[in-house]
Design an enzyme around this catalytic site. Structure first.
Site, PDB file in Angstrom:
ATOM      1  CB  SER A 306      26.968  38.092  -1.810  1.00 41.11           C
ATOM      2  OG  SER A 306      26.086  39.165  -2.083  1.00 41.11           O
ATOM      3  CE  LYS A 307      33.555  41.311  -4.750  1.00 44.27           C
ATOM      4  NZ  LYS A 307      34.155  41.393  -5.818  1.00 44.27           N
ATOM      5  NE  ARG A 308      22.706  40.051  -2.383  1.00 42.67           N
ATOM      6  CZ  ARG A 308      21.733  39.765  -1.653  1.00 42.67           C
ATOM      7  NH1 ARG A 308      20.703  41.447  -1.085  1.00 42.67           N
ATOM      8  NH2 ARG A 308      21.046  38.982  -1.407  1.00 42.67           N
ATOM      9  CG  HIS A 309      25.057  40.117   2.251  1.00 42.02           C
ATOM     10  ND1 HIS A 309      25.206  39.388   1.294  1.00 42.02           N
ATOM     11  CD2 HIS A 309      23.879  40.434   2.281  1.00 42.02           C
ATOM     12  CE1 HIS A 309      23.888  39.164   0.789  1.00 42.02           C
ATOM     13  NE2 HIS A 309      22.557  39.622   1.763  1.00 42.02           N
ATOM     14  N   GLY A 310      28.179  43.388   2.562  1.00 48.33           N
ATOM     15  CA  GLY A 310      29.430  44.021   3.168  1.00 48.33           C
ATOM     16  C   GLY A 310      30.864  43.819   2.873  1.00 48.33           C
TER      17      GLY A 310
END
Length: 572
Positions: A306-310
């Site tokens: 997801s976006k939290r991983h970059g």
């Protein structure tokens, strides 16, 4: 290729009289009690008649235009593309834009651009047309209405007049009884008169699909193997909302069937949808496609990427300087391999090698470090002219150089390419080359040994060589001139190898590490004479470097030298 196991459904006798009458003509055997319905291998309702020869394979990628193209979606599109091309079939692009509030044409255009950038060109789609269009779900409502009415007439679907409050109450009661939150079937067996009464009152209604209360459905997924669902966990489900809008599973089934999709290759999160879709296929008499559910792409912590991983979208990686061929190569390896140690494939090679039976069941870890490394390999594998053009245009665009081509650009690219994994890395690479952090290097931990190796004496001799003009004359002659000069310089100082080149590197480049010295010095000299480097690039000319060298107080530096940081940090 494995074939689909016959689908088995058990139904109660009082639920489907129209269904049974409709399907007696289609190779279905019916027992006297509980009506065990078995779709035979020769029946047109099975998918065993869907072949892979003569271009019969038709696959689709069906993105929702509500955001950017996620790398997971891109991999699904890639696997569909590779499968179609490897079988001589068709790759269809369909836009699933029934979410009218969130779907935008801007998002659709971005998805199309990203797929084009990856080289995944479709044979049919909203922009190129085809015999099975239209290719946007929002333009196919009349088709959904037609098939929903067909299901209503055959008895597979009924009108449900339950309000939202009633439905919520059913869920609460089911939860209290530890039962699945399924529809209780209130309107499944009501009389014609009751239905007409509600219609006369104008009561809103949905279309619900009748689900058999007993039995199971089994498919042989081409990736996951045999998958079975018990029908009593499903409940009658809605296919048309009260506002006349079709529900996702109904749209997808009608679309795949009417577009003659032979193989549905999609993410495993859609696996639960297969049960509803299979029931609709059978009710409408459509041949079932083969199903293949691809595992999810996971983050390093094995959670869903997801976006939290970059960065997670194709557009983001494009902006970061990744090459499309590197993205395609890496995405293909997320859950697939050809059985060899080879990790590098062009799109054409992937088409040749790809088989669906080599796609793994387990989730694939998205490793951004490996992707960067792989991009570097693809970047350096480009023809020299193309690589030079790519990086030269980047340097001009970012204001480092005034020109994007020419001898300086060619030499700089060749010198620096081994340290460039992304095109955007080239900015830092050339800026580092043009800089002269002498004092920071001398003050570093690693600089101590260089100073203690009589660096001041080498500096005096180097300044003398510069002042006499012999160093500049040597650099004018290029690599041969430098090699001849440095050999004589080392002989005069009785130094060679690391004892000679380490102090020269520190004094001339201001760093302890860097590209090959001869090319570096010739390029630095050229940078000061060709006028291609902009004033904003932070370039320190040879003249300015020697001015700095003259100002170094070696005695003070040796006696009272503060240690700041490592030279590696300085050079970066």
């Amino acid at each position: 290729m494995a074939s689909l196991v016959g689908t088995r459904i058990r139904v109660l006798p009082d639920l489907y009289p129209p269904f049974l009458a409709y399907n007696r003509r289609r190779g279905i055997s019916i027992s006297k009690r509980n009506f065990s319905v078995v779709f035979s291998s020769t029946s047109p309702l099975t998918n065993n008649n869907i072949g892979e020869k003569d271009g019969n394979v038709r696959v689709r990628f069906a993105p929702s235009p509500t955001g950017n193209l996620h790398v997971g979606g891109a991999r699904t599109a890639l696997f569909n593309y590779l499968f179609a091309r490897s079988k001589g079939g068709k790759f269809v692009l369909r836009i699933e834009d029934t979410d009218l509030e969130r779907s935008t044409r801007e998002s659709e255009e971005a998805v199309l651009q990203d797929l084009t950038w990856l080289g995944l060109h479709w044979d049919e789609g909203p922009d190129v047309g085809g015999e099975c269009g239209p290719y946007r779900q929002s333009e196919r409502n009349s088709l959904y209405k037609q098939y929903s009415e067909k299901l209503l007439e055959s008895g597979h679907v009924y009108r449900c007049f339950c309000s939202n409050e009633e439905l919520e109450k059913m869920k609460v009661i089911a939860k209290l009884k530890n039962l699945p939150p399924v529809y209780t079937g209130k309107w499944a067996n009501t009389s014609h008169e009751e239905v007409q009464e509600e219609l006369a009152k104008g009561t809103p209604y949905t279309y619900r699909f009748r689900v058999p209360k007993e039995g199971s459905l089994k498919i042989n997924d081409l990736i996951r193997g045999e998958v079975t669902w018990n029908l009593n966990t499903l409940g009658d489900f809605v296919i048309m909302r009260s506002n006349g809008q079709p529900v996702y599973n109904f749209c997808v089934t009608v679309d795949d069937a009417t577009m003659a999709i032979s193989h549905v290759i999609r993410a495993e999160e859609h696996l639960p949808n297969t049960l509803r879709q299979a029931l609709i296929y059978k009710a409408l008499g459509f041949p079932m496609p083969y199903f293949a559910h691809v595992s999810l792409i996971l983050a390093p912590d094995r959670s869903k990427l997801s976006k939290r991983h970059g960065a997670t979208s194709v557009g983001q990686f494009k902006e970061m300087g990744y090459l499309p061929q590197a993205m395609v190569n890496y995405l293909a390896l997320l859950g697939w391999g050809d059985g060899t140690e080879n990790e590098f494939f062009s799109l054409e090679q992937l088409v040749e090698k790809f088989t669906i039976d080599r796609v793994n069941k387990g989730g694939a870890i998205f490793d951004s470090t490996k992707l960067r490394w792989m991009n570097g390999q693809h970047l350096r594998a480009l023809p020299s002219e193309k690589l030079t053009k790519l990086i030269g245009e980047r340097w001009k665009c970012t204001g480092i150089l005034t020109e994007s081509e020419g001898p300086f650009v060619e030499e700089a690219v060749q010198l620096l390419k081994d340290g460039i994994d992304l095109v955007t890395d080239s900015d830092k690479a050339i800026s580092n080359l043009l800089s002269y952090p002498l004092y920071a290097t001398l003050a570093s931990v690693e600089g101590k040994s260089a100073i203690e190796d009589k660096l001041s004496e080498v500096s005096d001799s180097l300044i003398a060589a510069y002042d006499s003009g012999e160093l500049l004359v040597a650099l004018e002659e290029g690599h041969a001139g430098w090699q001849k000069w440095v050999k004589g310089f080392g002989k005069a100082l009785k130094r060679k190898g690391k004892s000679l080149f380490m102090p020269l590197r520190v004094l001339l480049t201001g760093k302890l590490h860097g590209p090959e010295m001869a090319s570096t010095m010739v390029l630095l000299h050229r940078a000061g004479t060709c006028g291609v480097v902009t004033a904003e690039a932070g370039f320190v000319t040879l003249k300015e470097r020697f001015t700095t060298l003259r100002q170094v107080d070696w005695e003070v530096l040796i006696k009272d030298r503060p240690v700041l940081e490592s030279a590696a940090t300085v050079s970066n």
